[in-house]
Design an enzyme around this catalytic site. Structure first.
Site: not given
Length: 667
Positions: A275, A288, A290, A292
């Protein structure tokens, strides 16, 4: 970090360590691949859709996430007991828990996710930023809150662990830094078990842009285009789209390269998202990673014609990816349909979802011109409870162009029949049709600027909504036709039954009451006070009215023996309540009473608040936690607190009396 590719390990049975729409969505792909499916469920979820869809299900005793879906030991025992050989974590809950991933592998199960070491490296946003700086990924410079000056404002305080908007604060006043830092740390500690909070510059009018990556154990990393997720409420995404519009090819290439560098820096494997915050002048900064599958993954699937869950499963079995992904095509937009009231501080709703019907809906993952896809964890008659996120469904449309996709999504949502709960559907439609969104002028401050306008009722009827009075008329006319299952009192046609006299029925929607008058004539039903309206046909569930020569159809659904009716038409959707002739004297509360707007837990009481304390209108008095969000209970007026019935830790039901404020007399 060393990757050691293993020979492909065929899977036979998959447990999804999650609930709701993501569990249903993973099961859909697993079935298509010939895998048996295993669900886990809390007690409130015993009859949930994801349980009904699975081949087998294992109970996790309890209700709260901490004693059910966050209990990794119980999830692994469930997998072993049901004979599963793989675990897919979905998103949220244990999906980014490195220790859980290790325990899954140690139990001899296949983990459908990235290596635990990669999860661990990215779990702390502060540590992740250090890694990204070393990899050459652009970053915002951190700010030490203890030495921040006015020149550093505004600041964004963020929890180092977790996400979803928890532990996040925007600070615009230097004197508020200390209090906001303490509040953010407390919220982060409660949500993630880690109170670490850091500060960085808050970028006004920034865009949230992300890159989907997919990597295998053989050194291949795909950058699957960009997504824009700038429309957010409480730092949580509401509308997402792919590709992110309005980016230069140079910026797009920079984001792809940075995302691949981030994945390679931690020897990533599987699906993940990097992101970025993109400033108004086009400068990207890493936010960040993620580790997943994201909630918004369907828009990428639609544009690339891929099934990301199927690819996750193949990568987990050790299969290599092709050297390059397929070429993208078209545009996809997703809207998150929540059981919440945006006009009431996003207040979540609980209760029975009587109907969820979105026209043209399917569940496929591939691309299709104007195709509508719905991912949901609910079916008609299911209950939306207090323990979990209030998202009802994700509605996704793919079309050749952005304009077509946006228009088709707005149309599908506007024609949807959603009965039983207040939702954000009207806000979604208004957002998609807003000139700024249509022109792709996107940034994270969209709802800060426009929420009041988007949730304001337009001119038209007394309650401000065009069509409400006609909906009440349609309800009254439909009520003249008894349902085969209607009780005897309904068959008698209400409290006035003299055909030669005007029949009167009253309905309420929102804060507005409509008194509907009509007569039985030789020509049929004839409404009074509705100039230009002719009744064409009336059945128990369908009323056709002619308005100034234009016929409109109103679909009416009754709520069993209860007073609610639901009326849907091209003019809007309305929940109406039949009103009795005489008001119940018990339907009264003491003036100034503060009632719990939803079931939840009292997590905080304003400092020094006690009976006898002076309060001012709009002052936060209590904080309730419900459905993963905190909600403030505000003083309704300036005056004196005369009673306080709540304390931190108290569980309260909807309508519970929390406090009483006696309004100070006006001079």
């Amino acid at each position: 970090m060393n990757q050691n590719p293993q020979p492909p390990t065929p899977l036979t049975s998959l447990l999804v360590a999650n609930r709701g729409e993501i569990a249903v969505r993973v099961f859909r792909t697993a079935r298509a691949l010939g895998l048996d499916t295993v669900a886990v469920h809390s007690d409130p979820d015993a009859d949930a859709l994801h349980v009904r869809e699975a081949d087998a299900a294992v109970r996790l005793p309890g209700a709260a996430p901490a004693e059910t879906y966050l209990r990794g030991d119980l999830v692994i025992k469930a997998a072993l007991a049901a004979g599963a050989d793989a675990v897919h974590p979905g998103y949220g809950f244990l999906s980014e828990n490195a220790d859980f991933a290790r325990e899954v592998v140690a139990a001899g199960l296949t983990w459908v996710g990235p290596p635990p070491e990669a999860i661990e490296a990215m779990a702390s946003k502060t540590r992740a930023k250090e890694l990204m700086r070393a990899a050459g990924v652009p970053l915002l410079d951190p700010v030490d809150p203890a030495t921040a000056t006015a020149a550093d404002l505004p600041l964004l305080l963020k929890a180092a662990a977790g996400g979803g908007g928890r532990g996040m604060r925007v600070v615009r006043d230097l004197d508020a830094v200390g209090d906001e830092l303490a509040a953010a740390a407390a919220e982060a500690r409660s949500a993630f078990g880690d109170g670490e909070v850091f500060a960085e510059p808050y970028v006004e009018r920034g865009r949230h842009v992300e890159v989907q990556i997919l990597a295998d154990a053989h050194g291949t990393v795909w950058a699957l285009g960009t997504r824009d997720c700038s429309l957010q409420r409480r730092h949580q995404k509401v509308i997402e789209e792919a590709p992110a519009p309005g980016l230069s090819e140079e910026l797009r290439a920079t984001l792809h390269e940075a995302a691949v560098a981030a994945a390679r820096a931690v020897s990533y494997r599987g699906a993940g998202t990097v992101e970025f915050l993109v400033t108004a002048d086009g400068r990207p900064y890493f936010l960040e990673m993620n580790t997943r599958l994201q909630v918004e993954h369907p828009v990428t699937e639609a544009v690339f014609g891929l099934d990301l869950v199927a690819l996750q499963l193949r990568v987990a079995q050790g299969e290599p990816l092709p050297p390059a992904p397929p070429a993208p095509g078209g545009h996809a937009v997703e809207a998150r349909l929540y059981a919440e009231d945006p006009a009431q501080d996003w207040r979540p709703q609980t209760g029975v979802l009587h109907t969820l019907d979105i026209p043209g809906a399917g569940t496929g993952t591939g691309a299709g011109t104007g195709s509508v896809r719905v991912d949901t964890g609910f079916a008609d008659g299911d209950t939306v409870g207090v323990h979990y996120d209030p998202m009802l469904a994700k509605v996704i449309v793919h079309a050749p162009t952005r304009a077509e996709a946006v228009r088709a999504l707005a149309h599908a949502l506007s024609r949807a029949r959603i009965h039983g709960l207040t939702t954000n559907r009207e806000l979604l439609v208004a957002s998609l049709r807003h000139p700024e969104f249509a022109a792709a002028r996107l940034d994270t401050g969209f709802y800060d600027r426009h929420l009041a306008t988007l949730t304001a009722t337009p001119g038209g009827d007394a309650d401000g909504r065009p069509g409400a009075r006609l909906a009440a008329l349609a309800a009254a006319l439909a009520d003249t036709v008894p349902s085969p299952r209607a009780p005897l009192t309904a068959r008698l046609g209400g409290w006035r039954n003299v055909p030669s006299q005007p029949q009167i029925r009253s309905y309420r929607t929102g804060d507005t009451t409509y008194e509907i008058r009509y007569r039985h004539t030789r020509a049929g039903l004839e409404p009074e006070g509705h100039d230009g309206v002719r009744v064409r046909t009336v059945t128990a569930d369908r009323v056709a009215l002619e308005l100034d020569g234009v016929q409109r159809v109103f679909h009416v659904k009754r709520n069993s023996n209860k007073p609610e009716l639901y009326v849907d038409s091209a003019l809007g959707s309305y929940t109406l309540t039949r009103l009795p002739r005489f008001a119940d004297p018990q339907d009264r509360t003491e003036p100034g009473s503060l009632l719990a707007p939803m079931p939840g837990t009292v997590v905080r009481v304003a400092e020094g608040l006690a009976p006898g304390a002076a309060v001012t209108a709009g002052q936060p008095l209590l904080w309730l936690e419900a459905m993963k969000m905190e909600h403030r209970i505000l003083a309704p007026a300036s005056g004196t607190l005369t009673a306080l019935h709540a304390a931190p830790g108290h569980q309260v039901e909807v309508g519970a009396l929390l406090a009483v404020v006696q309004e100070e007399p006006h001079p």
